[in-house]
Design a protein around this motif. Structure first.
Motif, mmCIF file in Angstrom:
data_model
loop_
_atom_site.group_PDB
_atom_site.id
_atom_site.type_symbol
_atom_site.label_atom_id
_atom_site.label_comp_id
_atom_site.label_asym_id
_atom_site.label_seq_id
_atom_site.Cartn_x
_atom_site.Cartn_y
_atom_site.Cartn_z
ATOM 1 N N GLU A 221 0.815 -1.217 0.000
ATOM 2 C CA GLU A 221 0.000 0.000 0.000
ATOM 3 C C GLU A 221 0.847 1.265 0.000
ATOM 4 O O GLU A 221 0.322 2.360 -0.168
ATOM 5 C CB GLU A 221 -0.928 -0.002 1.213
ATOM 6 C CG GLU A 221 -1.863 -1.202 1.275
ATOM 7 C CD GLU A 221 -2.706 -1.210 2.545
ATOM 8 O OE1 GLU A 221 -2.798 -0.138 3.187
ATOM 9 O OE2 GLU A 221 -3.259 -2.270 2.892
ATOM 10 N N PHE A 222 2.160 1.121 0.200
ATOM 11 C CA PHE A 222 3.042 2.285 0.273
ATOM 12 C C PHE A 222 3.742 2.513 -1.063
ATOM 13 O O PHE A 222 3.765 1.639 -1.941
ATOM 14 C CB PHE A 222 4.061 2.085 1.396
ATOM 15 C CG PHE A 222 3.441 2.148 2.762
ATOM 16 C CD1 PHE A 222 3.481 3.315 3.498
ATOM 17 C CD2 PHE A 222 2.790 1.041 3.307
ATOM 18 C CE1 PHE A 222 2.899 3.390 4.749
ATOM 19 C CE2 PHE A 222 2.206 1.101 4.558
ATOM 20 C CZ PHE A 222 2.254 2.278 5.280
ATOM 21 N N ALA A 223 4.318 3.722 -1.211
ATOM 22 C CA ALA A 223 4.977 4.078 -2.465
ATOM 23 C C ALA A 223 6.061 3.074 -2.814
ATOM 24 O O ALA A 223 6.248 2.722 -3.984
ATOM 25 C CB ALA A 223 5.556 5.490 -2.356
ATOM 26 N N HIS A 224 6.787 2.628 -1.836
ATOM 27 C CA HIS A 224 7.806 1.603 -2.044
ATOM 28 C C HIS A 224 8.050 0.903 -0.713
ATOM 29 O O HIS A 224 8.019 1.534 0.345
ATOM 30 C CB HIS A 224 9.116 2.215 -2.561
ATOM 31 C CG HIS A 224 10.202 1.193 -2.768
ATOM 32 N ND1 HIS A 224 10.148 0.248 -3.770
ATOM 33 C CD2 HIS A 224 11.350 0.952 -2.080
ATOM 34 C CE1 HIS A 224 11.221 -0.513 -3.708
ATOM 35 N NE2 HIS A 224 11.973 -0.113 -2.692
ATOM 36 N N HIS A 225 8.277 -0.387 -0.761
ATOM 37 C CA HIS A 225 8.540 -1.162 0.454
ATOM 38 C C HIS A 225 9.852 -1.914 0.282
ATOM 39 O O HIS A 225 9.969 -2.782 -0.589
ATOM 40 C CB HIS A 225 7.388 -2.141 0.732
ATOM 41 C CG HIS A 225 7.644 -3.014 1.923
ATOM 42 N ND1 HIS A 225 7.106 -4.288 2.053
ATOM 43 C CD2 HIS A 225 8.385 -2.808 3.051
ATOM 44 C CE1 HIS A 225 7.502 -4.809 3.198
ATOM 45 N NE2 HIS A 225 8.281 -3.937 3.816
ATOM 46 N N GLY A 226 10.831 -1.566 1.098
ATOM 47 C CA GLY A 226 12.102 -2.259 1.085
ATOM 48 C C GLY A 226 12.292 -3.018 2.382
ATOM 49 O O GLY A 226 11.773 -2.627 3.428
ATOM 50 N N SER A 227 13.021 -4.111 2.329
ATOM 51 C CA SER A 227 13.215 -4.925 3.531
ATOM 52 C C SER A 227 14.600 -5.551 3.530
ATOM 53 O O SER A 227 15.247 -5.681 2.486
ATOM 54 C CB SER A 227 12.148 -6.026 3.626
ATOM 55 O OG SER A 227 12.252 -6.918 2.528
ATOM 56 N N VAL A 228 15.038 -5.927 4.735
ATOM 57 C CA VAL A 228 16.298 -6.649 4.902
ATOM 58 C C VAL A 228 16.006 -7.918 5.696
ATOM 59 O O VAL A 228 15.142 -7.926 6.572
ATOM 60 C CB VAL A 228 17.358 -5.792 5.621
ATOM 61 C CG1 VAL A 228 17.893 -4.718 4.708
ATOM 62 C CG2 VAL A 228 16.799 -5.175 6.902
ATOM 63 N N ASP A 229 16.729 -8.964 5.386
ATOM 64 C CA ASP A 229 16.493 -10.264 6.008
ATOM 65 C C ASP A 229 17.531 -10.503 7.109
ATOM 66 O O ASP A 229 18.660 -10.901 6.844
ATOM 67 C CB ASP A 229 16.588 -11.366 4.942
ATOM 68 C CG ASP A 229 16.058 -12.704 5.456
ATOM 69 O OD1 ASP A 229 15.864 -12.827 6.679
ATOM 70 O OD2 ASP A 229 15.836 -13.611 4.631
ATOM 71 N N HIS A 230 17.114 -10.247 8.356
ATOM 72 C CA HIS A 230 18.036 -10.414 9.476
ATOM 73 C C HIS A 230 18.386 -11.885 9.713
ATOM 74 O O HIS A 230 19.445 -12.181 10.262
ATOM 75 C CB HIS A 230 17.420 -9.814 10.746
ATOM 76 C CG HIS A 230 17.303 -8.330 10.685
ATOM 77 N ND1 HIS A 230 16.549 -7.588 11.573
ATOM 78 C CD2 HIS A 230 17.847 -7.423 9.832
ATOM 79 C CE1 HIS A 230 16.626 -6.311 11.277
ATOM 80 N NE2 HIS A 230 17.405 -6.174 10.222
#
Length: 312
Positions: A221-230
């Motif tokens: 739902e957001f302009a862009h979604h970034g994530s990191v895999d801990h």
């Protein structure tokens, strides 16, 4: 403002008597234009004990401290100002026991005084964080002691009934703009992370999270979604994808909880969260400016003992 001090002794030298404190509070609150706290009418009558409203429909009497956190206080404002200076400027907060020793007041009085000060740290009608192109990081931490550190009685009860294992755990979610403000929210049983995310963060923002399942769907739902895999020891990618900002803020929050307050009940958790957020959001302010801002927020705020504790 006209306060000129950088240390606690200088503060007490500046506020040398109650008359000076009252004059300072009157300048901060009304700036030479007394206003009725009940109906907001201006130019009230001045009486021997304070003021009386000119508004025919009101005509209530009031004083300088009516309708503020100081209302009905039996402590001098000099003590209040010392407590506000310490509470706002101690990087990890100050316990009621320490404050009672520093100011020479009873511990219960210091505890109630600190909670009234924390009431001024609460945001009134907060706007959503972020915006177009603004990076916002979010994560959740769990506040509560480990079973092995509990008393024998509590540990035994948990071992006998596994459903009580999380009774002392409180989930706290946080949302932070990179280089900007932070906001904490205690997660109630009736709430979930996606709803809180929509409540606190503008959907035009660039969202940064870890790979928890709760962010996968709502992140679209957001302009862009970034994530990191801990789980794969990934903590930063391309110098952009990371949650290090919020992890750093959580470290300050954890030091406050563990190092100063040790144990916080779920009932009052939000107040302590507001305190931590206030200090983080004013981290670039000078100590005097932070104190003056805290005093300015004292008007229009009231917290009664019965509302705080549920006891008369």
């Amino acid at each position: 403002m006209f306060a000129q001090f950088k240390t606690l002794p200088q503060l007490f030298d500046f506020f040398k008597d109650e008359a000076t404190c009252m004059a300072y509070w009157e300048q901060v609150r009304w700036n030479g234009n007394p206003t009725c706290p009940h109906c907001q009418a201006e130019n009230p009558y001045k009486t021997n004990r304070g003021y009386k409203c000119r508004n025919v429909e009101c005509q209530k009497k009031f004083s300088l401290i009516t309708g503020s956190i100081f209302e009905n206080t039996k402590m001098p404002l000099r003590t209040w100002f010392g407590a506000m200076y310490l509470c706002a400027n101690h990087k990890k907060g100050i316990s009621s026991l320490q404050l009672s020793r520093d100011l020479g007041i009873h511990q219960k009085s210091a505890w109630f005084l600190l909670h009234r000060i924390r009431e001024t740290f609460k945001e009134i009608d907060p706007e959503t964080l972020g915006g177009s192109g603004v990076m916002v990081e979010t994560d959740t931490t769990i506040v509560g002691g480990k079973v092995k550190n509990m008393s024998n009685k509590k540990r035994k009860a948990i071992l006998e009934d596994k459903s009580k294992r999380n009774d002392n755990k409180t989930n706290v979610s946080a949302y932070i703009e990179r280089g900007g403000k932070i906001r904490f929210d205690v997660v109630d049983a009736s709430e979930n992370e996606p709803d809180l995310l929509r409540k606190h963060v503008d959907t035009e923002s660039v969202l940064m999270t870890d790979t928890a399942n709760t962010y996968v769907k709502v992140g679209k739902e957001f302009a862009h979604h970034g994530s990191v895999d801990h789980s794969k020891s990934e903590y930063c990618r391309d110098s952009v994808y990371h949650t290090n900002t919020i992890e750093g803020a959580f470290s300050h929050f954890d030091r406050m909880v563990i190092g100063v307050y040790h144990n916080i009940s779920r009932k009052h958790m939000q107040a302590y969260c507001n305190e931590s957020a206030y200090r983080y959001n004013t981290r670039k302010a000078e100590q005097t400016n932070r104190f003056e801002n805290t005093v300015a927020k004292a008007a229009g705020v009231r917290l009664k003992y019965v509302a705080l504790t549920g006891k008369a």
